[in-house]
Design a protein around this motif. Structure first.
Motif: not given
Length: 280
Positions: A14-17, A93-107
Motif C-alpha cells: 500500500i505504501g509503495t502504491r 499487476t504482472p508480479e504474482p506476489e503483488q497480485k496476492q497482496q491485492v487479493r488480500v486487500l480485496i478479501a
C-alpha cells in the motif's frame, strides 16, 4: 507465512502504491490507498486478525476474487471506488506476489462488508482524529482480566484493553495458544504534548468522580478532555465502543511516563554499549 507477515507485506505494498500516486499527482488514487490502509488498521485494532485469516483462507483460491454484493449498500462511501481500484490493480499487476497482496486487500473489504462492519469501519476512517486508542474491553481489576484471558478459547488479538483506567496490550498467538498482557502507554505521549500547551482555564470541576462521570456521559470527550476532581486534574478519554470514559490522574500519569522513558533510555544505552569485560 503467518497472517501477521502477510499483513505486514500488504502494508508495504500500500505504501509503495500511495507514494507512486502522490508522485504523479493522482491524489484521488492516493486517497483510496490511504482509505484501504485505514481499513487494515480497523481490523487490527479491533482484534480481528485471526477472524480475517479464517475468511481469507476461504477467499484466496480464486484467481479473480468475487466482490461482496453487500458493497452495493454502501454507495457513496469510499468502499466501492477502493474495490474498483484494487480490481484494476489486480489486472494490471504482472508480479504474482503483488497480485496476492491485492487479493488480500480485496478479501479485506469483502470481509468487512460480509460481517456488517463496513459502516463502523468507515466511521473509524472518517472520524479517526476523534478516536482515542481503541480498547475493546474493560475490566475492573487484573484478576478479572486474567480470568477472561484464560477462559476465551479464541480471544481477539492483538488488542488494547482497559483495566480500571489503565491501558494494557493483550496478545494471543493461535499457532501455540500462548497469550499474555502488559502495560501499554497509549495516551501518555499525547497527554505530555497537551500539557506542554497547558490545561485550559475553563476546565470543568467536580467534587467527586461520580459527578465527573455523569457529566461526561452527557458531554462525551471527542476524544479526550481535561476535568478537575476534588482539586486534582484528570485526563478524560472517551471510549465509544465501551460507552465509558477512563480518567487518568495527570500528575501521576506523567510521573509514570517519565519513569518509563527513563528505563527505556537506560536499556537503549546498555544495548549500545554491548557486552564488555573488566579484564584486559
Amino acid at each position: 507465512m503467518t497472517i501477521h507477515e502477510q499483513l505486514a507485506d500488504v502494508i508495504l505494498f500500500i505504501g509503495t502504491r500511495w507514494r507512486a500516486a502522490q508522485a504523479k499527482s493522482r491524489y484521488e488514487e492516493a486517497k483510496l490507498w490511504s482509505y484501504v490502509r485505514m481499513l487494515d488498521d480497523f481490523v487490527r485494532v479491533t482484534g480481528q486478525v485471526y477472524r480475517f485469516e479464517d475468511s481469507l483462507r476461504r477467499a484466496l483460491p480464486a484467481e479473480r476474487p468475487s466482490v461482496s454484493t453487500r458493497l452495493e449498500k454502501h454507495e457513496g462511501s469510499l468502499a466501492q471506488p477502493a474495490m474498483e481500484l484494487l480490481l484494476e490493480t489486480l489486472d494490471e499487476t504482472p508480479e504474482p506476489e503483488q497480485k496476492q497482496q491485492v487479493r488480500v486487500l480485496i478479501a479485506l473489504i469483502n470481509f468487512l462488508a460480509e460481517t456488517g462492519q463496513l459502516d463502523e469501519a468507515n466511521g473509524f476512517v472518517v472520524n479517526r482524529r476523534d478516536y482515542a486508542p481503541v480498547a475493546i474491553a474493560h475490566f475492573a481489576n487484573p484478576e478479572e482480566a486474567q480470568a477472561w484471558m484464560k477462559s476465551v478459547a479464541e480471544p481477539p488479538s492483538p488488542v488494547r484493553i482497559l483495566i480500571g483506567d489503565e491501558y494494557y496490550q493483550f496478545w494471543y498467538m493461535r499457532e501455540d495458544n500462548t497469550r499474555g498482557m502488559y502495560k501499554d502507554y497509549a495516551i501518555e505521549p499525547e497527554l505530555e504534548w497537551l500539557m506542554a500547551r497547558g490545561i485550559p482555564p475553563e476546565t470543568p470541576s467536580f467534587a467527586t468522580r461520580e459527578e465527573a462521570e455523569a457529566w461526561l456521559m452527557s458531554h462525551p470527550a471527542n476524544p479526550d478532555t481535561f476535568v478537575a476532581i476534588a482539586g486534582e486534574h484528570y485526563f478524560a478519554v472517551h471510549h465509544p465502543r465501551l460507552k465509558r470514559h477512563s480518567l487518568h490522574h495527570v500528575a501521576s500519569t506523567l510521573e509514570a511516563w517519565e519513569e518509563r522513558k527513563r528505563l527505556v533510555e537506560l536499556d537503549t544505552d546498555q544495548d549500545e554499549e554491548g557486552p564488555h569485560s573488566d579484564t584486559e
